[in-house]
Motif scaffolding. Structure first.
Motif: not given
Length: 459
Positions: A69-95
């Protein structure tokens, strides 16, 4: 560019994309089987080694390798979080993030079959994100699922990270395709600064298509054409790399379509071997490059009898046109052009500038009644185009004795008509009364010819 979700409860399977700065790393990468203290990167995410499997067919249990998980402004309102999950291909991922109001985010595998699932989420004031809140990642494949538990980490201060130094794109290329049809996969590659966030867009078709860093500094993106897509070989394609609050872009210089056919030129003026009046002459034509990349106007060159007249020629991707005062004479035009793929067109053709050629129309005048007496030379007067070349031939069927006749060539002469087109042919009869003389005259000028015949009888 990154994409984000506009709802705080769930994310659409077809998210909207927007620009954002790339990220200070918030969350660490964890291997599902590792102890909770095995952290990679910044933060204090803890992994609870809990996983469960639902009953179903005998298929392989999906695995979660790590969550970033990365952010352009930590956890502040308006910050954008980028979530990247790495695992078994061709599945359905959620957080799911357990904030003041639970946040559910669906991640999309990009590219398909890679095992890398990506989503973007913009923090809202109502989310109440804080350090220590639970983060649960789920990866499903068929009827089996694996869950990995994390927690939101502490971060080293809020705010936008400083601009990245050396952000650049060194090259941007595309794997050429033969046709732009539904189902065709477009593959683009950019090389530049490592550890940036890459994306590309196709003008008028799609934007913010993610590019994955397949090797340090090498980013690859893919897009499969849909039936409703409208795209041409000339559609602009632009790559972007982002780091911090900086962004660089590069246009795709090469055509998307692998063009191997040279363009052609049609509607030439003057036409091949055409004669045009002296004075102002137009030399022009139209380019055709069907299903190709089109003619590059900068590559067009036009010369007349070896003299480059490109600078005086109006040139577009569709046509060329030269207007000039040309003195009378024969001309050879040389045209050179290339299309966007480098295929070369070369065309040479001839035309003449000058007054229209005189009418040849050979006319012959012989003795009165076309009868000769056999004692005096026969004089035949003719008229044709001034300066024409005249070939005169006289053959006789001569009466020798009784019914016996002898065929003989009496004259074969080449002469030139004078300035008024007049010429004279003369021969001496050689037979007895009853002999026959055939006169055949051919006039030639400027590649044209005309002829006339005359038959005389000896009395």
């Amino acid at each position: 560019m990154s994409h984000r979700f506009t709802t705080s409860t769930s994310a659409s399977a077809a998210p909207r994309w927007r620009a954002s700065a790339t990220a200070l790393q918030l969350a660490a990468a964890l291997v599902a089987q590792a102890p909770a203290t095995a952290l990679v990167g910044v933060g204090a995410l803890a992994l609870a080694p809990a996983a469960y499997a639902q009953r179903g067919p005998a298929v392989a249990q999906p695995q979660i390798d790590r969550l970033e998980v990365t952010s352009d402004a930590d956890l502040a309102p308006g910050a954008e979080l980028e979530l990247r999950l790495f695992g078994t291909p061709r599945g359905n991922a959620s957080v799911r993030i357990s904030g003041a109001k639970p946040i559910n985010v669906v991640l999309k595998e990009s590219p398909a079959g890679s095992g890398e699932y990506v989503a973007y989420y913009t923090v809202k004031r109502a989310d109440g994100l804080a350090v220590g809140q639970a983060v649960r990642a789920t990866l499903r494949r068929g009827k089996l699922a694996t869950v990995a538990n994390y927690s939101v980490p502490a971060v080293a201060g809020a705010g936008t990270p400083p601009p990245a130094a050396g952000l650049r794109i060194d090259s941007f290329t595309a794997a050429p395709v033969t046709r732009l049809l539904p189902g065709t996969e477009l593959v683009v590659t950019a090389q530049g600064m490592p550890r940036a966030r890459g994306s590309f867009e196709i003008g008028g078709l799609a934007s913010d298509i993610p590019m994955r860093e397949v090797r340090p500094g090498v980013y690859e993106g893919r897009y499969t054409l849909r039936r409703e897509d409208r795209i041409t070989a000339a559609s602009p394609v632009v790559a972007s790399l982002r780091s911090g609050n900086q962004v660089v872009r590069a246009n795709l210089a090469q055509p998307l379509v692998g063009d191997t056919t040279a363009p052609t030129v049609v509607n030439l003026a003057p036409r091949e071997s055409e004669r045009v009046p002296p004075g102002v002459v137009y030399v022009s034509g139209n380019f055709e490059d069907r299903r190709g990349t089109g003619v590059d106007p900068r590559s067009v060159r036009l010369a007349l009898n070896g003299r480059d007249v490109t600078g005086d020629t109006q040139i577009t991707a569709q046509s060329f046109s030269y207007r000039g005062q040309l003195p009378p004479g024969a001309y050879t035009a040389q045209l050179v052009a290339r299309d966007g793929a480098g295929n070369e067109l070369r065309r040479d053709w001839r035309f003449d500038v000058g007054a229209a050629p005189a009418v040849l129309d050979v006319q012959l005048t012989g003795p009165v009644g076309d009868v000769v007496d056999g004692r005096n030379p026969v004089v035949i007067r003719g008229r044709t185009a001034p300066g024409a070349t005249v070939q005169a031939r006289v053959t006789g069927l001569l009466q020798v004795a009784g019914p016996i006749g002898l065929e003989q060539e009496l004259l074969n002469q080449t002469l030139t008509a004078d300035g008024a087109g007049n010429f004279t042919v003369q021969f001496q009869p050689a037979g007895a009364p009853g002999s026959r003389y055939d006169v055949h005259v051919v006039s030639r000028r400027d590649g044209r010819s005309d002829e006339a015949r005359l038959r005389l009888t000896q009395r």
